[in-house]
Enzyme design. Structure first.
Site, PDB file in Angstrom:
ATOM      1  N   GLU A   1      45.006  35.281  54.414  1.00 54.57           N
ATOM      2  CA  GLU A   1      43.669  35.358  54.803  1.00 54.57           C
ATOM      3  C   GLU A   1      43.362  34.480  56.116  1.00 54.57           C
ATOM      4  O   GLU A   1      42.413  34.865  56.824  1.00 54.57           O
ATOM      5  CB  GLU A   1      42.653  34.550  53.554  1.00 54.57           C
ATOM      6  CG  GLU A   1      42.809  35.472  52.448  1.00 54.57           C
ATOM      7  CD  GLU A   1      42.117  34.602  51.270  1.00 54.57           C
ATOM      8  OE1 GLU A   1      41.534  35.455  50.369  1.00 54.57           O
ATOM      9  OE2 GLU A   1      42.348  33.535  51.061  1.00 54.57           O
TER      10      GLU A   1
ATOM     11  N   ILE B   1      41.034  37.549  37.669  1.00 57.11           N
ATOM     12  CA  ILE B   1      40.178  38.363  36.508  1.00 57.11           C
ATOM     13  C   ILE B   1      40.870  39.923  36.738  1.00 57.11           C
ATOM     14  O   ILE B   1      40.713  40.639  37.579  1.00 57.11           O
ATOM     15  CB  ILE B   1      38.758  38.390  36.569  1.00 57.11           C
ATOM     16  CG1 ILE B   1      38.492  36.861  36.418  1.00 57.11           C
ATOM     17  CG2 ILE B   1      38.079  39.165  35.552  1.00 57.11           C
ATOM     18  CD1 ILE B   1      38.497  35.895  35.138  1.00 57.11           C
TER      19      ILE B   1
ATOM     20  N   GLU C   1      38.074  29.813  44.330  1.00 57.58           N
ATOM     21  CA  GLU C   1      37.877  28.583  45.171  1.00 57.58           C
ATOM     22  C   GLU C   1      36.262  28.299  45.345  1.00 57.58           C
ATOM     23  O   GLU C   1      35.934  27.018  45.428  1.00 57.58           O
ATOM     24  CB  GLU C   1      38.814  28.814  46.388  1.00 57.58           C
ATOM     25  CG  GLU C   1      40.059  28.932  46.510  1.00 57.58           C
ATOM     26  CD  GLU C   1      40.718  30.238  46.075  1.00 57.58           C
ATOM     27  OE1 GLU C   1      39.894  31.337  46.498  1.00 57.58           O
ATOM     28  OE2 GLU C   1      41.833  30.676  45.568  1.00 57.58           O
TER      29      GLU C   1
ATOM     30  N   ASP D   1      39.660  44.367  45.240  1.00 61.64           N
ATOM     31  CA  ASP D   1      39.796  44.760  43.783  1.00 61.64           C
ATOM     32  C   ASP D   1      38.676  44.685  43.125  1.00 61.64           C
ATOM     33  O   ASP D   1      37.498  44.278  43.422  1.00 61.64           O
ATOM     34  CB  ASP D   1      41.053  44.203  43.146  1.00 61.64           C
ATOM     35  CG  ASP D   1      40.687  42.898  42.920  1.00 61.64           C
ATOM     36  OD1 ASP D   1      40.917  41.827  43.748  1.00 61.64           O
ATOM     37  OD2 ASP D   1      39.857  42.286  41.765  1.00 61.64           O
TER      38      ASP D   1
HETATM   39  N1  ADE Z   1      40.256  37.297  44.253  1.00 64.09           N
HETATM   40  C1  ADE Z   1      40.533  38.580  44.509  1.00 64.09           C
HETATM   41  N2  ADE Z   1      40.260  39.059  43.442  1.00 64.09           N
HETATM   42  C2  ADE Z   1      40.064  38.460  42.430  1.00 64.09           C
HETATM   43  C3  ADE Z   1      40.023  38.512  40.769  1.00 64.09           C
HETATM   44  N3  ADE Z   1      40.109  39.782  40.450  1.00 64.09           N
HETATM   45  N4  ADE Z   1      39.881  37.372  40.118  1.00 64.09           N
HETATM   46  C4  ADE Z   1      40.077  36.475  40.586  1.00 64.09           C
HETATM   47  N5  ADE Z   1      40.144  35.953  41.900  1.00 64.09           N
HETATM   48  C5  ADE Z   1      40.285  37.033  42.879  1.00 64.09           C
END
Ligand code: ADE
Length: 231
Positions: free
Chosen positions: A11, A151, A172, A195
Site C-alpha cells: 500500500e 473477514i 486498522e 474484495d
Molecule cells: N482488508 C481488505 N479486505 C479485508 C477484509 N475482507 N477483512 C479485513 N480487512 C480487509
C-alpha cells in the site's frame, strides 16, 4: 508535518514512488520515511497489519515525528453493495467491530471513557470530495469498521453491516481513529476496495491488493497536490 500511513508495504510503495525521500529513520522495528512533496513536509510509514501495529505507528508519527494530521491510504473489503473492487471510499467515522463488552450492558464497540465511533476530519473529507469531482472520480463515503480479523464470511459481514452501519471493513482505521481522537489530531482515511469480505475474499485480496493499493495511492497523491496548491 503531514503523517501518511498504510498497513502494508504494497500500500505504501506506490506513494513512496511519487515523493522525494530525504531520509529513512529506523525506529521501533519500522522504517519512517522523511520526504517532501513540493512544499509539503511528509513522514510516511506502513505499520504492518492490525490494530495494535496501527496504533503504535500512528502514535509514533504524532509524538515522535510531530505529524499534525494523519492521512491513511490502503485497501478494504466492501460491505455496501454498490462498492465494487477498485472503488474508492473515505471514512466519515471509524469503529472497532471486535470490541465486545456487551456482557456488561455496553453497546458493541463501546469501551467505557472512550466511544464507539471516531469522526474523521471534515475539512480533509471535503478536500477529497473536491479532488474527486475535479477528476471525475467516483468517491463514496461511509463508516469503516476495523477488527483484527480478515473477514471472509457473509454472515459476519452482515452482522458488522447491521450493527455498525458500516460500508467497508479493514483492520486498522478504528485504532488510528482512537489514537487521533485521543491526541486531537485530524484523521483522514481513504481505502480502495480489494474484495467483498465474503467467501472467496482471500483469493480476491491476493489478486487485487496491488492494483487497489495503487488506486488509493494515486488519489492520495492528487490530494497532496491540492493541499500544496492551498498552502
Ligand atoms: N482488508 C481488505 N479486505 C479485508 C477484509 N475482507 N477483512 C479485513 N480487512 C480487509
Amino acid at each position: 508535518m503531514i503523517g501518511i500511513m498504510c498497513a502494508m508495504r504494497e500500500e505504501l510503495e506506490p506513494i513512496l514512488e511519487k515523493v522525494e525521500i530525504k531520509n529513512v529513520i529506523e525506529y521501533a522495528k519500522n522504517n519512517y520515511y522523511m520526504a517532501q512533496f513540493g512544499k509539503l513536509d511528509l513522514v510516511l510509514a506502513y505499520s504492518k497489519i492490525g490494530k495494535v501495529n496501527a496504533s503504535t505507528t500512528a502514535s509514533i508519527l504524532i509524538e515522535k515525528f510531530k505529524a499534525q494530521k494523519i492521512l491513511f491510504s490502503g485497501v478494504a473489503g466492501a460491505i455496501e453493495k454498490d462498492l465494487k473492487i477498485g472503488d474508492l471510499i473515505i471514512a466519515t467515522k471509524t469503529t472497532q467491530h471486535d470490541v465486545d463488552l456487551t456482557v456488561f450492558g455496553y453497546e458493541p464497540g463501546f469501551i467505557p471513557e472512550s466511544k464507539i465511533f471516531f469522526e474523521c476530519d471534515k475539512h480533509l473529507n471535503d478536500l477529497a470530495k473536491t479532488v474527486a469531482k475535479k477528476l471525475g472520480i467516483k468517491l463514496k463515503e461511509g463508516i469503516i469498521a476495523s477488527g483484527d480479523q480478515f473477514i471472509h464470511n457473509k454472515e459476519k459481514k452482515e452482522w458488522i453491516a447491521k450493527t455498525f452501519k458500516a460500508s467497508a471493513i479493514e483492520m486498522e482505521g478504528g485504532a488510528v481513529g482512537c489514537v487521533t481522537w485521543t491526541l486531537d489530531v485530524p484523521f483522514f482515511m481513504l481505502r480502495a476496495i480489494s474484495d467483498t469480505a465474503q467467501e472467496g475474499a482471500g483469493v480476491d485480496f491476493d489478486e487485487f491488493l496491488e492494483k487497489s493499493s495503487e488506486v488509493s495511492a494515486k488519489f492520495l497523491i492528487e490530494m497532496l497536490r491540492q493541499m500544496e496548491n492551498e498552502k
